[in-house]
Design an enzyme around this catalytic site. Structure first.
Site, PDB file in Angstrom:
ATOM      1  N   ARG A  87       0.835  -1.208   0.000  1.00 26.36           N
ATOM      2  CA  ARG A  87       0.000   0.000   0.000  1.00 26.36           C
ATOM      3  C   ARG A  87       0.866   1.253   0.000  1.00 26.36           C
ATOM      4  O   ARG A  87       1.875   1.315   0.712  1.00 26.36           O
ATOM      5  CB  ARG A  87      -0.924  -0.002   1.226  1.00 26.36           C
ATOM      6  CG  ARG A  87      -1.932  -1.110   1.187  1.00 26.36           C
ATOM      7  CD  ARG A  87      -2.992  -0.985   2.260  1.00 26.36           C
ATOM      8  NE  ARG A  87      -3.654  -2.268   2.415  1.00 26.36           N
ATOM      9  CZ  ARG A  87      -4.529  -2.787   1.556  1.00 26.36           C
ATOM     10  NH1 ARG A  87      -4.868  -2.109   0.480  1.00 26.36           N
ATOM     11  NH2 ARG A  87      -5.065  -3.973   1.774  1.00 26.36           N
ATOM     12  N   ASP A  88       0.442   2.232  -0.798  1.00 21.94           N
ATOM     13  CA  ASP A  88       1.142   3.517  -0.837  1.00 21.94           C
ATOM     14  C   ASP A  88       0.985   4.214   0.519  1.00 21.94           C
ATOM     15  O   ASP A  88      -0.101   4.232   1.097  1.00 21.94           O
ATOM     16  CB  ASP A  88       0.568   4.387  -1.962  1.00 21.94           C
ATOM     17  CG  ASP A  88       1.478   5.548  -2.317  1.00 21.94           C
ATOM     18  OD1 ASP A  88       2.003   5.552  -3.452  1.00 21.94           O
ATOM     19  OD2 ASP A  88       1.667   6.439  -1.471  1.00 21.94           O
ATOM     20  N   ASN A 146       4.448   6.518 -13.623  1.00 17.20           N
ATOM     21  CA  ASN A 146       5.091   7.808 -13.845  1.00 17.20           C
ATOM     22  C   ASN A 146       6.534   7.588 -14.284  1.00 17.20           C
ATOM     23  O   ASN A 146       7.218   6.700 -13.765  1.00 17.20           O
ATOM     24  CB  ASN A 146       5.069   8.630 -12.557  1.00 17.20           C
ATOM     25  CG  ASN A 146       3.654   8.938 -12.096  1.00 17.20           C
ATOM     26  OD1 ASN A 146       2.761   9.133 -12.906  1.00 17.20           O
ATOM     27  ND2 ASN A 146       3.453   8.980 -10.786  1.00 17.20           N
ATOM     28  N   VAL A 199      10.229   8.123  -6.900  1.00 19.41           N
ATOM     29  CA  VAL A 199      11.032   6.969  -6.466  1.00 19.41           C
ATOM     30  C   VAL A 199      11.527   6.271  -7.728  1.00 19.41           C
ATOM     31  O   VAL A 199      10.715   5.814  -8.553  1.00 19.41           O
ATOM     32  CB  VAL A 199      10.215   6.000  -5.589  1.00 19.41           C
ATOM     33  CG1 VAL A 199      11.070   4.803  -5.197  1.00 19.41           C
ATOM     34  CG2 VAL A 199       9.696   6.714  -4.337  1.00 19.41           C
ATOM     35  N   HIS A 219       7.599   1.393 -10.977  1.00 15.83           N
ATOM     36  CA  HIS A 219       6.462   0.843 -10.237  1.00 15.83           C
ATOM     37  C   HIS A 219       5.170   1.260 -10.906  1.00 15.83           C
ATOM     38  O   HIS A 219       5.082   2.314 -11.539  1.00 15.83           O
ATOM     39  CB  HIS A 219       6.481   1.303  -8.781  1.00 15.83           C
ATOM     40  CG  HIS A 219       6.601   2.782  -8.623  1.00 15.83           C
ATOM     41  ND1 HIS A 219       7.807   3.442  -8.723  1.00 15.83           N
ATOM     42  CD2 HIS A 219       5.670   3.731  -8.397  1.00 15.83           C
ATOM     43  CE1 HIS A 219       7.612   4.729  -8.550  1.00 15.83           C
ATOM     44  NE2 HIS A 219       6.316   4.944  -8.362  1.00 15.83           N
TER      45      HIS A 219
HETATM   46  P1  AMP Z   1       6.000   8.091  -8.002  1.00 17.13           P
HETATM   47  O1  AMP Z   1       5.737   9.532  -7.661  1.00 17.13           O
HETATM   48  O2  AMP Z   1       5.263   7.594  -9.202  1.00 17.13           O
HETATM   49  O3  AMP Z   1       7.499   7.805  -8.073  1.00 17.13           O
HETATM   50  O4  AMP Z   1       5.399   7.254  -6.802  1.00 17.13           O
HETATM   51  C1  AMP Z   1       6.085   7.033  -5.616  1.00 17.13           C
HETATM   52  C2  AMP Z   1       5.055   6.655  -4.596  1.00 17.13           C
HETATM   53  O5  AMP Z   1       5.713   6.003  -3.534  1.00 17.13           O
HETATM   54  C3  AMP Z   1       4.304   7.847  -3.995  1.00 17.13           C
HETATM   55  O6  AMP Z   1       2.904   7.699  -4.251  1.00 17.13           O
HETATM   56  C4  AMP Z   1       4.631   7.767  -2.505  1.00 17.13           C
HETATM   57  O7  AMP Z   1       3.553   8.120  -1.680  1.00 17.13           O
HETATM   58  C5  AMP Z   1       5.027   6.309  -2.356  1.00 17.13           C
HETATM   59  N1  AMP Z   1       5.922   6.003  -1.264  1.00 17.13           N
HETATM   60  C6  AMP Z   1       7.068   6.640  -0.924  1.00 17.13           C
HETATM   61  N2  AMP Z   1       7.653   6.048   0.121  1.00 17.13           N
HETATM   62  C7  AMP Z   1       6.863   4.992   0.448  1.00 17.13           C
HETATM   63  C8  AMP Z   1       6.919   3.984   1.459  1.00 17.13           C
HETATM   64  N3  AMP Z   1       7.938   3.923   2.339  1.00 17.13           N
HETATM   65  N4  AMP Z   1       5.929   3.059   1.508  1.00 17.13           N
HETATM   66  C9  AMP Z   1       4.911   3.108   0.625  1.00 17.13           C
HETATM   67  N5  AMP Z   1       4.801   4.022  -0.352  1.00 17.13           N
HETATM   68  C10 AMP Z   1       5.760   4.967  -0.436  1.00 17.13           C
END
Ligand code: AMP
Length: 116
Positions: free
Chosen positions: A29-30, A87, A96, A100
């Site tokens: 889960r995000d 993304n 990140v 994903h």
């Molecule tokens: P993106 O912006 O497409 O790179 O998505 C990265 C996602 O990772 C974001 O929606 C963040 O909220 C999520 N995220 C960052 N750190 C964590 C974590 N430790 N556990 C779960 N989700 C995370």
């Protein structure tokens, strides 16, 4: 740059709410959900962005899609519908740098596109 917070989750160095895992990928889960259901599907193999995906990794990309679809179906979300998003790099909103797929569901999601 290749070792990200998602690699730490894969190695169980930091906690996550894991909903699925197999030898190829993990789903959790995000931490900052953008919808009632927001799950991330992450390959275990290091692939920083979609732009780095190789033809030899096409099956892995398909596995991410199928894992998201299976999760949505198992959770009873498929009939109402859902969105998958990937993304890529700065303008795509990637934060990140381990590739994903986002699964978003649980409410009407509206439109998306250029940030106003
Ligand atoms: P993106 O912006 O497409 O790179 O998505 C990265 C996602 O990772 C974001 O929606 C963040 O909220 C999520 N995220 C960052 N750190 C964590 C974590 N430790 N556990 C779960 N989700 C995370």
């Amino acid at each position: 740059m290749s070792d990200t917070i998602f690699h730490k989750i894969i190695r169980r160095e930091i906690p996550a709410d894991i909903v699925y895992e197999d030898e190829h990928l993990i789903a959790f889960r995000d931490v900052a959900p953008q919808a009632p259901v927001h799950v991330l599907f992450v390959p275990k193999e290091t692939i920083p962005t979609l732009d780095d995906l190789q033809p030899s990794q096409a099956e892995l990309a398909g596995r991410l899609m199928l894992a998201a679809a299976n999760h949505a179906r198992e959770q009873g979300l498929a009939e109402d519908g859902y969105r998958v998003v990937m993304n890529c790099n700065a303008d795509g909103g990637q934060t990140v740098f381990q590739m994903h797929l986002h699964l978003l569901a649980g409410a009407p999601l509206g439109s998306f596109g250029v940030r106003k």
